[in-house]
Design a protein around this motif. Structure first.
Motif, PDB file in Angstrom:
ATOM      1  N   GLU A 135      52.606  53.048  28.083  1.00  0.00           N
ATOM      2  CA  GLU A 135      53.544  54.005  27.499  1.00  0.00           C
ATOM      3  C   GLU A 135      54.688  54.376  28.443  1.00  0.00           C
ATOM      4  OE1 GLU A 135      51.267  57.368  26.312  1.00  0.00           O
ATOM      5  OE2 GLU A 135      50.439  56.389  24.515  1.00  0.00           O
ATOM      6  N   ARG A 136      54.404  54.469  29.733  1.00  0.00           N
ATOM      7  CA  ARG A 136      55.390  54.976  30.684  1.00  0.00           C
ATOM      8  C   ARG A 136      56.096  53.891  31.482  1.00  0.00           C
ATOM      9  NH1 ARG A 136      54.201  60.410  31.731  1.00  0.00           N
ATOM     10  NH2 ARG A 136      53.165  61.261  29.883  1.00  0.00           N
ATOM     11  N   GLY A 137      55.579  52.670  31.443  1.00  0.00           N
ATOM     12  CA  GLY A 137      56.222  51.602  32.202  1.00  0.00           C
ATOM     13  C   GLY A 137      55.855  51.575  33.673  1.00  0.00           C
ATOM     14  N   ALA A 138      54.813  52.309  34.056  1.00  0.00           N
ATOM     15  CA  ALA A 138      54.333  52.258  35.439  1.00  0.00           C
ATOM     16  C   ALA A 138      53.585  50.952  35.674  1.00  0.00           C
ATOM     17  CB  ALA A 138      53.419  53.446  35.729  1.00  0.00           C
ATOM     18  N   VAL A 139      53.591  50.481  36.886  1.00  0.00           N
ATOM     19  CA  VAL A 139      52.870  49.259  37.239  1.00  0.00           C
ATOM     20  C   VAL A 139      51.383  49.582  37.334  1.00  0.00           C
ATOM     21  CG1 VAL A 139      52.470  47.551  39.061  1.00  0.00           C
ATOM     22  CG2 VAL A 139      54.805  48.174  38.413  1.00  0.00           C
ATOM     23  N   PHE A 140      50.580  48.874  36.554  1.00  0.00           N
ATOM     24  CA  PHE A 140      49.141  49.113  36.587  1.00  0.00           C
ATOM     25  C   PHE A 140      48.524  48.389  37.776  1.00  0.00           C
ATOM     26  CE2 PHE A 140      44.775  47.873  35.455  1.00  0.00           C
ATOM     27  CZ  PHE A 140      44.220  49.140  35.359  1.00  0.00           C
ATOM     28  N   CYS A 141      47.728  49.112  38.538  1.00  0.00           N
ATOM     29  CA  CYS A 141      47.071  48.569  39.728  1.00  0.00           C
ATOM     30  C   CYS A 141      45.564  48.652  39.542  1.00  0.00           C
ATOM     31  CB  CYS A 141      47.483  49.352  40.975  1.00  0.00           C
ATOM     32  SG  CYS A 141      49.260  49.291  41.316  1.00  0.00           S
ATOM     33  N   HIS A 142      44.942  47.500  39.426  1.00  0.00           N
ATOM     34  CA  HIS A 142      43.495  47.456  39.239  1.00  0.00           C
ATOM     35  C   HIS A 142      42.801  47.731  40.563  1.00  0.00           C
ATOM     36  CE1 HIS A 142      39.554  46.092  37.853  1.00  0.00           C
ATOM     37  NE2 HIS A 142      40.038  46.080  36.628  1.00  0.00           N
ATOM     38  N   ALA A 143      41.571  48.218  40.475  1.00  0.00           N
ATOM     39  CA  ALA A 143      40.814  48.493  41.693  1.00  0.00           C
ATOM     40  C   ALA A 143      40.371  47.216  42.401  1.00  0.00           C
ATOM     41  CB  ALA A 143      39.587  49.347  41.369  1.00  0.00           C
ATOM     42  N   TYR A 144      40.172  46.118  41.632  1.00  0.00           N
ATOM     43  CA  TYR A 144      39.678  44.894  42.269  1.00  0.00           C
ATOM     44  C   TYR A 144      39.997  43.602  41.509  1.00  0.00           C
ATOM     45  CZ  TYR A 144      35.875  45.911  38.965  1.00  0.00           C
ATOM     46  OH  TYR A 144      35.164  46.230  37.837  1.00  0.00           O
ATOM     47  N   ASP A 145      40.057  43.621  40.189  1.00  0.00           N
ATOM     48  CA  ASP A 145      40.138  42.376  39.424  1.00  0.00           C
ATOM     49  C   ASP A 145      41.573  42.038  39.037  1.00  0.00           C
ATOM     50  OD1 ASP A 145      38.899  40.132  38.367  1.00  0.00           O
ATOM     51  OD2 ASP A 145      38.648  41.025  36.377  1.00  0.00           O
ATOM     52  N   GLN A 146      42.406  41.818  40.033  1.00  0.00           N
ATOM     53  CA  GLN A 146      43.814  41.480  39.856  1.00  0.00           C
ATOM     54  C   GLN A 146      44.178  40.526  40.987  1.00  0.00           C
ATOM     55  OE1 GLN A 146      46.301  45.062  39.880  1.00  0.00           O
ATOM     56  NE2 GLN A 146      47.048  44.509  37.852  1.00  0.00           N
ATOM     57  N   VAL A 147      44.906  39.471  40.670  1.00  0.00           N
ATOM     58  CA  VAL A 147      45.159  38.430  41.670  1.00  0.00           C
ATOM     59  C   VAL A 147      45.770  39.001  42.937  1.00  0.00           C
ATOM     60  CG1 VAL A 147      46.567  36.395  42.189  1.00  0.00           C
ATOM     61  CG2 VAL A 147      45.278  36.503  40.055  1.00  0.00           C
ATOM     62  N   GLU A 148      46.810  39.833  42.796  1.00  0.00           N
ATOM     63  CA  GLU A 148      47.471  40.349  43.992  1.00  0.00           C
ATOM     64  C   GLU A 148      46.544  41.258  44.802  1.00  0.00           C
ATOM     65  OE1 GLU A 148      50.672  39.871  40.793  1.00  0.00           O
ATOM     66  OE2 GLU A 148      48.650  40.723  40.918  1.00  0.00           O
ATOM     67  N   VAL A 149      45.703  42.004  44.114  1.00  0.00           N
ATOM     68  CA  VAL A 149      44.779  42.907  44.796  1.00  0.00           C
ATOM     69  C   VAL A 149      43.728  42.113  45.577  1.00  0.00           C
ATOM     70  CG1 VAL A 149      42.964  44.628  44.418  1.00  0.00           C
ATOM     71  CG2 VAL A 149      45.151  44.838  43.226  1.00  0.00           C
ATOM     72  N   ALA A 150      43.128  41.134  44.924  1.00  0.00           N
ATOM     73  CA  ALA A 150      42.103  40.326  45.590  1.00  0.00           C
ATOM     74  C   ALA A 150      42.702  39.462  46.697  1.00  0.00           C
ATOM     75  CB  ALA A 150      41.387  39.454  44.564  1.00  0.00           C
ATOM     76  N   ALA A 151      43.897  38.922  46.449  1.00  0.00           N
ATOM     77  CA  ALA A 151      44.550  38.106  47.485  1.00  0.00           C
ATOM     78  C   ALA A 151      44.855  38.941  48.717  1.00  0.00           C
ATOM     79  CB  ALA A 151      45.834  37.493  46.928  1.00  0.00           C
ATOM     80  N   GLY A 152      45.282  40.177  48.508  1.00  0.00           N
ATOM     81  CA  GLY A 152      45.531  41.052  49.644  1.00  0.00           C
ATOM     82  C   GLY A 152      44.272  41.286  50.445  1.00  0.00           C
ATOM     83  N   ALA A 153      43.157  41.522  49.752  1.00  0.00           N
ATOM     84  CA  ALA A 153      41.887  41.719  50.445  1.00  0.00           C
ATOM     85  C   ALA A 153      41.524  40.493  51.282  1.00  0.00           C
ATOM     86  CB  ALA A 153      40.781  42.017  49.434  1.00  0.00           C
ATOM     87  N   GLY A 154      41.833  39.321  50.757  1.00  0.00           N
ATOM     88  CA  GLY A 154      41.493  38.083  51.453  1.00  0.00           C
ATOM     89  C   GLY A 154      42.230  37.856  52.755  1.00  0.00           C
ATOM     90  N   THR A 155      43.296  38.613  52.987  1.00  0.00           N
ATOM     91  CA  THR A 155      44.053  38.415  54.230  1.00  0.00           C
ATOM     92  C   THR A 155      43.222  38.742  55.467  1.00  0.00           C
ATOM     93  OG1 THR A 155      45.023  40.657  54.133  1.00  0.00           O
ATOM     94  CG2 THR A 155      46.268  38.857  53.097  1.00  0.00           C
ATOM     95  N   LEU A 156      42.196  39.559  55.322  1.00  0.00           N
ATOM     96  CA  LEU A 156      41.354  39.833  56.494  1.00  0.00           C
ATOM     97  C   LEU A 156      40.602  38.578  56.929  1.00  0.00           C
ATOM     98  CD1 LEU A 156      38.027  40.229  55.810  1.00  0.00           C
ATOM     99  CD2 LEU A 156      38.906  42.258  54.690  1.00  0.00           C
ATOM    100  N   ALA A 157      40.309  37.683  55.973  1.00  0.00           N
ATOM    101  CA  ALA A 157      39.628  36.431  56.316  1.00  0.00           C
ATOM    102  C   ALA A 157      40.554  35.506  57.098  1.00  0.00           C
ATOM    103  CB  ALA A 157      39.131  35.733  55.049  1.00  0.00           C
ATOM    104  N   LEU A 158      41.845  35.536  56.777  1.00  0.00           N
ATOM    105  CA  LEU A 158      42.800  34.723  57.549  1.00  0.00           C
ATOM    106  C   LEU A 158      42.861  35.203  58.990  1.00  0.00           C
ATOM    107  CD1 LEU A 158      45.775  34.265  55.040  1.00  0.00           C
ATOM    108  CD2 LEU A 158      43.785  32.794  55.413  1.00  0.00           C
ATOM    109  N   GLU A 159      42.816  36.509  59.185  1.00  0.00           N
ATOM    110  CA  GLU A 159      42.784  37.055  60.534  1.00  0.00           C
ATOM    111  C   GLU A 159      41.519  36.599  61.266  1.00  0.00           C
ATOM    112  OE1 GLU A 159      45.122  41.213  59.361  1.00  0.00           O
ATOM    113  OE2 GLU A 159      43.121  41.292  60.261  1.00  0.00           O
TER     114      GLU A 159
END
Length: 306
Positions: A135-159
């Protein structure tokens, strides 16, 4: 079907550079290390996915600086998205269940979030957040099941593999599966992942047994951070692709692991994070196997640590 790849994780590392902390590793045995992700912004790995999700939306022209972002979470994910939004200078609206602890609501508000209490369960807060985004046009941010969210979490493995090039195995706790999915994608074909869950919230274990994500009863001491009712589609897809070792640990093992991390290493961990350390009681590394355990969060009351 949406999938998550190592390329997504690499892109997330580039996108979030300078926004997230590169957390240290602590050697605690001849071939055993802790990844101290509890030192991340807001006290958990969730900040990585929050920044990646919001920055990606900004790059794609989806993040309106007036409408901002919206999430559903009374816990770690909400804090991470509120923090990232504050850093990017956009408003954050976070829907929480009416049962959310006052201390967590207070922390969300301290980060500048507009906190809205809806319903008695997370599912109702989630529905309200999705409706708000539409309704408002805000970007929805999932707690875990979203490609960008999970990919971000995976950056710790690259480190981890940069710090420990000969690493064989990474042990992670599993709730909704975002951290597992990101780490498994980053390490696909490079290292083994051991996925550890408390018996009171066996989302991945149950899904593997059933051949598909299924709802499970949720309870127990780690439910505040590992309390998803089912594994996310990304987590299940990565499990089918990579074949992780899936382990369950009981309540006593989780409590003992949390105390052990403090007693031996002075590492404060929430019960969900201690679940990964508890997994070492059930997983027996091969001789010479180099293992890293991710301590994924520290949002806990430390008063009972001795």
């Amino acid at each position: 079907m949406v999938t998550l790849t190592a390329a997504d994780v690499t892109a997330a590392a580039v996108r979030t550079a300078g926004r997230v902390r590169r957390t240290p590793v602590l050697q605690v045995g001849p071939a055993l290390w802790l990844k101290l992700e509890q030192l991340q912004h807001t006290g958990t790995f969730k900040a990585r996915g929050a920044f990646n999700r919001q920055l990606a939306a900004q790059e794609q022209g989806e993040l309106d600086p007036r409408r901002g972002v919206v999430a559903a979470s009374g816990g770690n994910a909400g804090l991470a998205h509120a923090h990232a939004a504050a850093e990017l200078g956009v408003p954050a609206t976070v829907f929480v269940p009416e049962t959310a602890p006052a201390v967590k609501v207070g922390r969300l508000r301290a980060l500048g979030a507009d906190v809205r209490s809806v319903g008695s369960e997370y599912a109702r807060a989630y529905e309200a957040a999705v409706e708000f985004a539409r309704e408002r046009g805000a970007v929805f941010c999932h707690a875990y099941d979203q490609v960008e969210v999970a990919a971000g979490a995976g950056t710790l493995a690259l480190e981890l593999v940069e710090d420990l090039p000969a690493l064989d195995t990474v042990v992670v706790a599993v709730g909704g599966g975002g951290l597992f999915a990101g780490v498994a994608a980053a390490l696909e074909g490079r290292a083994r992942v051991v996925a550890v869950e408390p018996e009171g919230a066996p989302t991945l274990h149950a899904a593997l047994a059933a051949g598909a994500p299924v709802d499970v009863p949720v309870g127990g001491v780690a439910a505040d951070s590992l309390g998803a009712r089912r594994i996310g589609d990304l987590g299940f897809d990565l499990a089918r692709r990579t074949g992780p070792v899936s382990l369950l640990v009981d309540e006593d093992a989780v409590r003992a692991a949390r105390q052990d991390l403090w007693s031996r290493f002075r590492v404060v961990a929430e019960h969900g994070a201690a679940t990964a350390w508890a997994g070492l009681q059930a997983y027996e590394p091969r001789p010479g196997e180099r293992v890293a355990v991710v301590v994924c969060g520290a949002n806990t009351d430390p008063s009972d640590l001795r």
